[in-house]
Design a protein around this motif. Structure first.
Motif, PDB file in Angstrom:
ATOM      1  N   VAL A  62       9.814  12.728  -6.405  1.00 28.80           N
ATOM      2  CA  VAL A  62       9.290  14.079  -6.175  1.00 28.80           C
ATOM      3  C   VAL A  62      10.396  14.993  -5.652  1.00 28.80           C
ATOM      4  CG1 VAL A  62       7.629  15.419  -4.852  1.00 28.80           C
ATOM      5  CG2 VAL A  62       6.967  13.204  -5.779  1.00 28.80           C
ATOM      6  N   VAL A  63      11.212  14.485  -4.758  1.00 26.38           N
ATOM      7  CA  VAL A  63      12.317  15.267  -4.215  1.00 26.38           C
ATOM      8  C   VAL A  63      13.326  15.596  -5.316  1.00 26.38           C
ATOM      9  CG1 VAL A  63      14.245  15.240  -2.578  1.00 26.38           C
ATOM     10  CG2 VAL A  63      12.018  14.339  -1.905  1.00 26.38           C
ATOM     11  N   VAL A  64      13.630  14.627  -6.165  1.00 23.90           N
ATOM     12  CA  VAL A  64      14.571  14.862  -7.263  1.00 23.90           C
ATOM     13  C   VAL A  64      14.028  15.937  -8.201  1.00 23.90           C
ATOM     14  CG1 VAL A  64      15.693  13.809  -9.271  1.00 23.90           C
ATOM     15  CG2 VAL A  64      15.544  12.550  -7.133  1.00 23.90           C
ATOM     16  N   ARG A  65      12.742  15.866  -8.513  1.00 24.21           N
ATOM     17  CA  ARG A  65      12.149  16.870  -9.407  1.00 24.21           C
ATOM     18  C   ARG A  65      12.171  18.262  -8.776  1.00 24.21           C
ATOM     19  NH1 ARG A  65       7.390  12.773 -11.068  1.00 24.21           N
ATOM     20  NH2 ARG A  65       8.492  11.775 -12.801  1.00 24.21           N
ATOM     21  N   LEU A  66      11.870  18.355  -7.486  1.00 24.65           N
ATOM     22  CA  LEU A  66      11.916  19.653  -6.807  1.00 24.65           C
ATOM     23  C   LEU A  66      13.327  20.225  -6.782  1.00 24.65           C
ATOM     24  CD1 LEU A  66       9.475  19.104  -3.811  1.00 24.65           C
ATOM     25  CD2 LEU A  66       9.127  20.566  -5.807  1.00 24.65           C
ATOM     26  N   VAL A  67      14.306  19.398  -6.513  1.00 21.31           N
ATOM     27  CA  VAL A  67      15.695  19.861  -6.495  1.00 21.31           C
ATOM     28  C   VAL A  67      16.115  20.343  -7.876  1.00 21.31           C
ATOM     29  CG1 VAL A  67      18.085  19.078  -6.219  1.00 21.31           C
ATOM     30  CG2 VAL A  67      16.382  18.503  -4.502  1.00 21.31           C
ATOM     31  N   VAL A  68      15.734  19.625  -8.920  1.00 19.57           N
ATOM     32  CA  VAL A  68      16.083  20.041 -10.278  1.00 19.57           C
ATOM     33  C   VAL A  68      15.415  21.372 -10.619  1.00 19.57           C
ATOM     34  CG1 VAL A  68      15.789  19.461 -12.724  1.00 19.57           C
ATOM     35  CG2 VAL A  68      16.626  17.743 -11.127  1.00 19.57           C
ATOM     36  N   VAL A  69      14.160  21.545 -10.260  1.00 18.39           N
ATOM     37  CA  VAL A  69      13.470  22.807 -10.533  1.00 18.39           C
ATOM     38  C   VAL A  69      14.143  23.950  -9.782  1.00 18.39           C
ATOM     39  CG1 VAL A  69      11.319  24.058 -10.123  1.00 18.39           C
ATOM     40  CG2 VAL A  69      11.256  21.794 -11.141  1.00 18.39           C
ATOM     41  N   LEU A  70      14.492  23.729  -8.521  1.00 10.62           N
ATOM     42  CA  LEU A  70      15.171  24.777  -7.748  1.00 10.62           C
ATOM     43  C   LEU A  70      16.543  25.115  -8.340  1.00 10.62           C
ATOM     44  CD1 LEU A  70      14.262  23.757  -4.096  1.00 10.62           C
ATOM     45  CD2 LEU A  70      13.409  25.714  -5.396  1.00 10.62           C
ATOM     46  N   ILE A  71      17.264  24.113  -8.776  1.00 11.98           N
ATOM     47  CA  ILE A  71      18.572  24.361  -9.386  1.00 11.98           C
ATOM     48  C   ILE A  71      18.426  25.146 -10.683  1.00 11.98           C
ATOM     49  CG2 ILE A  71      20.524  23.220 -10.513  1.00 11.98           C
ATOM     50  CD1 ILE A  71      20.354  21.062  -8.371  1.00 11.98           C
ATOM     51  N   VAL A  72      17.419  24.817 -11.481  1.00 10.24           N
ATOM     52  CA  VAL A  72      17.206  25.551 -12.734  1.00 10.24           C
ATOM     53  C   VAL A  72      16.792  26.988 -12.448  1.00 10.24           C
ATOM     54  CG1 VAL A  72      15.704  25.701 -14.757  1.00 10.24           C
ATOM     55  CG2 VAL A  72      16.733  23.522 -14.142  1.00 10.24           C
ATOM     56  N   PHE A  74      17.360  28.883  -9.648  1.00 10.72           N
ATOM     57  CA  PHE A  74      18.418  29.667  -9.020  1.00 10.72           C
ATOM     58  C   PHE A  74      19.728  29.623  -9.799  1.00 10.72           C
ATOM     59  CE2 PHE A  74      15.680  28.860  -5.256  1.00 10.72           C
ATOM     60  CZ  PHE A  74      15.335  30.178  -5.039  1.00 10.72           C
ATOM     61  N   GLY A  75      19.816  28.749 -10.777  1.00 12.54           N
ATOM     62  CA  GLY A  75      21.019  28.664 -11.602  1.00 12.54           C
ATOM     63  C   GLY A  75      20.897  29.465 -12.872  1.00 12.54           C
ATOM     64  N   CYS A  76      19.878  30.297 -12.960  1.00 11.41           N
ATOM     65  CA  CYS A  76      19.648  31.168 -14.124  1.00 11.41           C
ATOM     66  C   CYS A  76      19.499  30.382 -15.419  1.00 11.41           C
ATOM     67  CB  CYS A  76      20.766  32.198 -14.248  1.00 11.41           C
ATOM     68  SG  CYS A  76      20.895  33.256 -12.801  1.00 11.41           S
TER      69      CYS A  76
END
Length: 107
Positions: A62-72, A74-76
């Protein structure tokens, strides 16, 4: 090292005894015990990249998925290309039936 069959001294790394000619046991290669980086067949959301990363490194999926979503977000959208490349490069893991627990009473 000593030959277990005849007791003759054998050089380190030798495969056969020089006295009797029998093969001697050589310590073999022991592969690493951590799981491979692969996309599991069970527990995927989209392609299994996040689940594979979490399984390989022992992280919470769950943490990995949240980090990936946040990176996508905020990473445009640029990190989405990295996700697609990981989807292509990471192999599929073997299908393993999920373990279920039965809620019945035991006799």
């Amino acid at each position: 090292m000593v030959c277990p069959a005849c007791g003759t001294g054998v050089a380190e790394g030798a495969r056969y005894c020089s006295g009797c000619g029998r093969p001697v046991a050589v310590p073999g290669y022991v592969p690493a015990s951590w799981p491979r980086l692969e996309r599991p067949q069970y527990g995927r959301m989209i392609a299994g990249v996040c689940a594979g990363l979490a399984q390989r490194y022992g992280w919470d999926v769950v943490v990995v998925r949240l980090v990936v979503v946040l990176i996508v977000l905020f990473g445009c959208g640029t990190p989405l290309i990295a996700y697609l490349i990981a989807w292509i490069v990471m192999p599929n893991g073997p299908y393993v039936m999920p373990q279920t627990t039965t809620g019945g009473m035991s006799s």
